[in-house]
Design a protein around this motif. Sequence first.
Motif: not given
Length: 475
Positions: A164-183
């Motif tokens: 993850v490049d922190p410049r390209t994501v928001t905290p909300k996106r991180i929650v979405t990535l977890r929902r998408q299956g990343f752990n």
Amino acid sequence: MLTSQKTIAAAAPLAALAFEPALLSRMNQLGPRYTSYPTADRFSAEFDAEAYHQAVSERHAMGARHALSLYLHIPFCGTVCYYCACNKVVSKNLSKAALYLTYLKREISMQAALFDGMNQVEQLHFGGGTPTYLSDRQMSELMAHLQRHFQFAPDQLGEYSIEVDPRTVTPKRIVTLRRQGFNRLSLGVQDFDPAVQKAVNRIQAEEDTLRIIDAARFAGFRSVGIDLIYGLPKQSLASIGQTLDKVIAASPDRIAIYNYAHMPHLFKPQRRIAGSDLPTPAEKIDMLFLCIQRLTEAGYAHIGMDHFARLDDDLAIAQRQGRLHRNFQGYSTHAESDLVACGVSAISAVGASYSQNEKTLEAYYLRLDRQELPIARGIRLNLDDLLRRLIIQHLMCHFELSLASIEIAHPVRFAEYFAAELVQLRQLEADGLLTLDDEWISVTTKGRLLIRNICMVFDRYLDPRRTPLRYSRTI
Ligand code: SF4
């Protein structure tokens, strides 16, 4: 600036690491990082898609014993970091990613058909480029496509990671990535110092990075890693010390500290870095020692080369249990898995073979348009390669080697087969990098830092008379 000797003197637990300057400069040579053996520069176009099909058939014939590892390469980045040596496409034109994804999905379908019947997956890694260049929707569709074609182990068993490049994501996106299956996720930080960030064209506010780490914890990611680099322009012991303070306070599970390899003859973006802004090899050693000292004092295990992990992290546990492995993503807990890599320039490791996809988007698309797997080159390992790969992997991961274990697994008498290598190892023993007897090669604390030099002894493809310019310096 402190010299290496002064730094070490101040660091009592690391006193054993003291290097004489002459030894240091003798050892600071060009050499591979051994994410594979033989290294990728030995791959040839003779190994083609047909050879890959053959390698997969042999796996079918033997029966799948382990779940697969999957690697997906997303090559796009919004801006270029001057230190970058990755295969990437810098563009703000998001439609390029949409086109790429149609081809990537086609390749995934073709690979899944090949592995039909043994398509269980326990490890997935998204790397780049910048995987989070993809939108939420694109990522969801890609994950759904993967899940249609492969059987993923449940979340608690599988390792599903993304860079993850922190410049390209928001905290909300991180929650979405977890929902998408990343752990698991790893965050590119490199250095928090604004002068260093400016010198490498990667401006990244500290607060944003820390906010993303908090979001990852909140979202339930099992492991959060931070990637740093030492040896960057404008970096100093003081700046790296401050970055380490902040990183330790954020308490990630894993920390990787990569050695910046300045090779502007190979990587165009690096030409924008002034050589005069770079730290000297002695200063880089100071930085590395400082990192090791601070992180081990903070309770991290030094996994090897550039990786650190908290003692309760899977990597540290795997190392204690002798299950650590090394592949194209660095250290891994999945030892015997075949690695199926999709995307431009991605490298697969299936059975006794390595294969690399086409390196340009044009060539990658063309091959897929012809309904072919986009394999451009590779290598089939012979028995000698397999033996040497085993030795190099063992030394990189465990820092010791039982000579008897090699003789049991391979029909060789170690002392005879590796007579020339043993002569070179004796020299490294005299330098204090290892100890050698009839039973074991044991790497010393000092030798751990120069493990690449030790492994190079077993690399039959290295020609000492012709130092390849494509390798980085070992320090
Ligand atoms: S370092 Fe990473 S984010 Fe920066 S240009 Fe290279 S691939 Fe892209």
